[in-house]
Design a protein around this motif. Sequence first.
Motif, PDB file in Angstrom:
ATOM      1  N   VAL A  95      -8.962 -18.351  15.503  1.00 11.92           N
ATOM      2  CA  VAL A  95     -10.221 -18.253  15.687  1.00 11.92           C
ATOM      3  C   VAL A  95     -10.824 -17.097  16.483  1.00 11.92           C
ATOM      4  N   ALA A  96     -12.069 -16.478  16.282  1.00 12.84           N
ATOM      5  CA  ALA A  96     -12.512 -15.342  16.921  1.00 12.84           C
ATOM      6  C   ALA A  96     -12.426 -15.588  18.286  1.00 12.84           C
ATOM      7  N   LEU A 172      -2.592  -3.930  10.776  1.00 13.54           N
ATOM      8  CA  LEU A 172      -3.944  -3.910  10.155  1.00 13.54           C
ATOM      9  C   LEU A 172      -4.875  -4.998  10.950  1.00 13.54           C
ATOM     10  N   ASP A 173      -5.646  -4.457  11.637  1.00 11.20           N
ATOM     11  CA  ASP A 173      -6.675  -5.396  12.361  1.00 11.20           C
ATOM     12  C   ASP A 173      -7.817  -5.861  11.765  1.00 11.20           C
ATOM     13  N   ASP A 174      -8.046  -7.050  11.632  1.00  9.56           N
ATOM     14  CA  ASP A 174      -9.354  -7.962  11.514  1.00  9.56           C
ATOM     15  C   ASP A 174      -9.256  -7.755   9.803  1.00  9.56           C
ATOM     16  N   VAL A 175      -8.401  -8.282   9.169  1.00  8.53           N
ATOM     17  CA  VAL A 175      -8.236  -8.273   7.740  1.00  8.53           C
ATOM     18  C   VAL A 175      -9.280  -9.413   7.034  1.00  8.53           C
ATOM     19  N   CYS A 191       9.161  -0.426   6.143  1.00 10.12           N
ATOM     20  CA  CYS A 191       7.990  -0.500   7.118  1.00 10.12           C
ATOM     21  C   CYS A 191       7.364  -2.136   7.177  1.00 10.12           C
ATOM     22  N   ARG A 192       7.051  -2.479   8.148  1.00 11.35           N
ATOM     23  CA  ARG A 192       6.670  -4.011   8.530  1.00 11.35           C
ATOM     24  C   ARG A 192       5.244  -3.875   8.541  1.00 11.35           C
ATOM     25  N   VAL A 193       4.457  -4.811   8.075  1.00 19.04           N
ATOM     26  CA  VAL A 193       2.976  -4.929   8.167  1.00 19.04           C
ATOM     27  C   VAL A 193       2.798  -6.175   8.985  1.00 19.04           C
ATOM     28  N   LEU A 194       1.911  -5.756   9.928  1.00 18.84           N
ATOM     29  CA  LEU A 194       1.400  -6.831  11.121  1.00 18.84           C
ATOM     30  C   LEU A 194      -0.329  -7.012  10.900  1.00 18.84           C
ATOM     31  N   MET A 195      -0.635  -7.936  10.236  1.00 18.48           N
ATOM     32  CA  MET A 195      -1.838  -8.071  10.311  1.00 18.48           C
ATOM     33  C   MET A 195      -2.795  -9.161  11.147  1.00 18.48           C
ATOM     34  N   THR A 196      -4.015  -9.019  11.535  1.00 17.98           N
ATOM     35  CA  THR A 196      -4.682  -9.932  12.319  1.00 17.98           C
ATOM     36  C   THR A 196      -5.868 -10.423  11.417  1.00 17.98           C
ATOM     37  N   SER A 197      -6.327 -11.666  11.468  1.00 16.59           N
ATOM     38  CA  SER A 197      -7.271 -12.345  10.666  1.00 16.59           C
ATOM     39  C   SER A 197      -7.781 -13.530  11.098  1.00 16.59           C
ATOM     40  N   ARG A 198      -9.094 -13.949  11.180  1.00 20.77           N
ATOM     41  CA  ARG A 198      -9.884 -15.068  11.392  1.00 20.77           C
ATOM     42  C   ARG A 198      -9.334 -16.037  10.318  1.00 20.77           C
ATOM     43  N   HIS A 199      -9.127 -15.735   9.155  1.00 16.86           N
ATOM     44  CA  HIS A 199      -8.918 -16.646   7.877  1.00 16.86           C
ATOM     45  C   HIS A 199      -7.391 -17.028   8.184  1.00 16.86           C
ATOM     46  N   GLY A 200      -6.981 -18.290   7.601  1.00 22.23           N
ATOM     47  CA  GLY A 200      -5.797 -18.688   7.683  1.00 22.23           C
ATOM     48  C   GLY A 200      -5.220 -18.930   6.466  1.00 22.23           C
ATOM     49  N   ASN A 201      -5.843 -18.629   5.340  1.00 25.92           N
ATOM     50  CA  ASN A 201      -5.313 -18.822   4.119  1.00 25.92           C
ATOM     51  C   ASN A 201      -4.916 -17.564   3.535  1.00 25.92           C
ATOM     52  N   TRP A 202      -3.263 -17.259   3.460  1.00 30.88           N
ATOM     53  CA  TRP A 202      -2.986 -16.004   3.245  1.00 30.88           C
ATOM     54  C   TRP A 202      -1.623 -16.336   2.281  1.00 30.88           C
ATOM     55  N   ARG A 207       2.439 -16.838   8.200  1.00 28.37           N
ATOM     56  CA  ARG A 207       1.372 -16.655   9.399  1.00 28.37           C
ATOM     57  C   ARG A 207       1.976 -17.136  10.600  1.00 28.37           C
ATOM     58  N   LEU A 208       1.273 -16.326  11.743  1.00 24.59           N
ATOM     59  CA  LEU A 208       1.715 -17.000  13.182  1.00 24.59           C
ATOM     60  C   LEU A 208       0.525 -17.272  13.551  1.00 24.59           C
ATOM     61  N   PRO A 209       0.069 -18.741  13.595  1.00 23.45           N
ATOM     62  CA  PRO A 209      -1.238 -19.199  13.945  1.00 23.45           C
ATOM     63  C   PRO A 209      -1.033 -18.976  15.644  1.00 23.45           C
ATOM     64  N   VAL A 210      -2.314 -18.632  16.180  1.00 25.43           N
ATOM     65  CA  VAL A 210      -2.143 -18.319  17.558  1.00 25.43           C
ATOM     66  C   VAL A 210      -3.308 -19.450  18.241  1.00 25.43           C
ATOM     67  N   ALA A 211      -2.911 -20.244  19.195  1.00 26.62           N
ATOM     68  CA  ALA A 211      -3.546 -21.167  19.814  1.00 26.62           C
ATOM     69  C   ALA A 211      -4.287 -20.680  21.194  1.00 26.62           C
ATOM     70  N   VAL A 212      -5.049 -21.664  21.741  1.00 29.38           N
ATOM     71  CA  VAL A 212      -5.587 -20.969  23.183  1.00 29.38           C
ATOM     72  C   VAL A 212      -4.646 -21.051  24.365  1.00 29.38           C
ATOM     73  N   LEU A 213      -4.882 -20.330  25.339  1.00 29.78           N
ATOM     74  CA  LEU A 213      -3.672 -20.143  26.498  1.00 29.78           C
ATOM     75  C   LEU A 213      -3.685 -21.521  27.097  1.00 29.78           C
ATOM     76  N   LYS A 214      -2.342 -21.691  27.642  1.00 30.42           N
ATOM     77  CA  LYS A 214      -1.857 -22.899  28.340  1.00 30.42           C
ATOM     78  C   LYS A 214      -2.544 -22.699  29.718  1.00 30.42           C
ATOM     79  N   LYS A 215      -2.625 -23.972  30.473  1.00 31.17           N
ATOM     80  CA  LYS A 215      -3.204 -23.746  31.737  1.00 31.17           C
ATOM     81  C   LYS A 215      -2.833 -22.860  32.604  1.00 31.17           C
ATOM     82  N   ASP A 216      -1.661 -22.615  32.942  1.00 26.76           N
ATOM     83  CA  ASP A 216      -1.201 -21.622  33.589  1.00 26.76           C
ATOM     84  C   ASP A 216      -1.569 -20.056  33.449  1.00 26.76           C
ATOM     85  N   ALA A 217      -1.363 -19.953  32.162  1.00 28.33           N
ATOM     86  CA  ALA A 217      -1.598 -18.394  31.785  1.00 28.33           C
ATOM     87  C   ALA A 217      -3.330 -18.349  31.956  1.00 28.33           C
TER      88      ALA A 217
END
Length: 726
Positions: A95-96, A172-175, A191-202, A207-217
């Motif tokens: 998510v954003a 590639l940022d914000d695809v 070459c390796r391509v690393l992209m970021t996106s708010r959309h999850g369907n690729w 995909r590497l889904p990112v969650a919110v931070l854990k409590k200590d972080a």
Amino acid sequence: MKSVLSEYRFKSNEQQTTPTGVVSDQPATPRHQQQATNTNGKASAPGQLPPRIYLPFNRNPNFTGRDNELEKLHHLLDCSDNLASANQCVAITGVAGIGKTQLAVEYAFRYGQFYSGGVYWMNAASSENFQSALAALAVPMGLNLPMKLSDQIVAEHVLAFLRQPEPRLLILDDVKDSTVLSQYAIESGGCRVLMTSRHGNWPGITRLPVAVLKKDAALTLLLSRRFDLQASTDHSERQIAEIICDRLGYLPLALELAAFYLGRYKHLSLADYLKGLETIVPSHQIDPVDGRGKKSLAGYKQAAAVALQLNSRELAKTPDAARLFFAAQQFASEPINLNLLGKVANIDLATPKGAEALKLLQELCLCKISKDGRLQLHHLLSHLGQKLATRKGLAMRRERFVVALLEFIKASNDSTQLKAVALELPQVIKAAEIAISRKAWPWDFELCNQIGAYFKDRGENATCLKWWQRAQQICEAHQPFAEELLVSILNNRGHVFQLQGDWISAFTQYKQALAIRKKRFGEEHPEVARSFDNLGELLGAQGNRDGALTLHRRALAIRKNVLGEEHPEVVASLMKIGEILRLQRDYAGAFAPYRQALAILQNVYGEAHPYVVTCLDNMGRVLEAQGDWAGALTYYKQALAIRRQVLGEEHPEVATNLNNIGLVLHAQQDWTGAIEHLRRALAILKKHFDLEYSDTQTVRENLASIERERAATKRVRKIDSSDLQA
């Protein structure tokens, strides 16, 4: 053998920096000397970066809590020798405000050492500007390409470079659009391509889904700018900090806003900050977490909105900062030129007052400044910030945004004005959409016209025609007051259709423009002559040279009658007529209009004008085609002398003349002279262009052919001499 007739623009071979980032040319460090990795190949801290790295952001010193994601990411993108086991592309999704971009930045700094071919960053938010953004990477990649190439061709060179075996990383940022990925796919190479996106369907992309931070972080990030709170042993302080983290949903963007707020107002306690949050959204209205400890998407937006609103309250104390922040929200989610932002906000950022306003935005984490001094506003902050504005205030800012964009474009000295502010293209497109929706004449027309010209200059004809069609529709709605603008658009669209080989569409556009001009000016007017020229060039492109000659002669007659025999516009008709006759192999007929044109040009502009040089070249070509080598040399040498005087000895256009003179000397069997001129031409071109460039190849092939002929001639002469002695 071929003449070289094209004109040149060139870049220096010296190291250049791109307008949107920084190129590093540090020496590469051997893998065994790199100190930033442990024995398991995990990068615990940034190591020696590759010789070329292009990142618009500095490393975030407060980055925390993502070590596992970084290690997993590097495992997925493994750029070791076993390339077959790696993924060509990995997408960081979430998510954003979840920290996707920050994760990509940190990966580049920690693991960039493994990509010996370089690390390159590209903002991919705009699908319409994707090709131009890709082409812009040619400079930081060190590709030495001619400036006159279109973005499409430059982008192809960039893709070819990325498909080479050497390990490289493209971020590639914000695809947002999957079609651009398939259109510009990198399916092979290192070459390796690393992209970021708010959309999850690729589909087809790991995909590497990112969650919110854990409590200590989350706690670490929240207190990152308050050393006094970090050192506190008060258990109640930690409890309040945990409540704040919970209220903010453990969302990195919201926590960073809170951290900057606490860092600026160091006299505030955590309890004070929590009370501030309560005044915006009471605790009982906070979106709850679900059974997995997660909030809904609306809940995450609410968390960011609460933190944003608390920070933005402080702007009320500094009106210039508030105006600057709300002005920035009018832009698309790309880095913003500070001069342009100042115009939109009507604030001079060079003054102490303006600088203080910008500093406040940074201290409240409401914006970031990239390495090249462009303002970056998180798209979620932009979206949420607009909700804080009144409808009347938003309308006024949008109008100011459109006007400021046009003023900024027109302030450019570039012949195609928007070309000089290409980085602002997404903002200009947004301004155009606003102007069109508000029917804001003439701003809507001017912006559509400028955008069309931009895409034509880059060879993207389909996109150009789309924008010029919108400009044409706007003009048609304002007739008869916009006749002149409508004619200009009709002719421009006709020219693009002609370039595409769509003769019927081009003819329709040109004919409509001619009808408007005849109705407005009558039959005998220079504007009508211009329409005859356009139609004549179209017929000539179709191969109907007789029809083209008739139309150009009608244009010439009008110009002579209205403007006089010595007017510069008469020269245009004479040159066109001479070219058609030359193509028809009527060399005597072609030479006469060229000679008339030369006399007028020399009288009007003097001896050392570019038009004079062009005319001399054309006359030389006619005499060369007739086999009058001495006459051709006379005109070619005159052109060469002027170019050397005006442009200098090392200019590529000098190489054009040297090549053509060399070919005439070859025809005269002056082998030494021909080879000398061609070698000099090749040496000049090599200084400016790669060997693969077409004109460089042409001269090299001409030189090789003549050297082979001379060698063969010497061998024949040796045999004849031996036979005579025998």
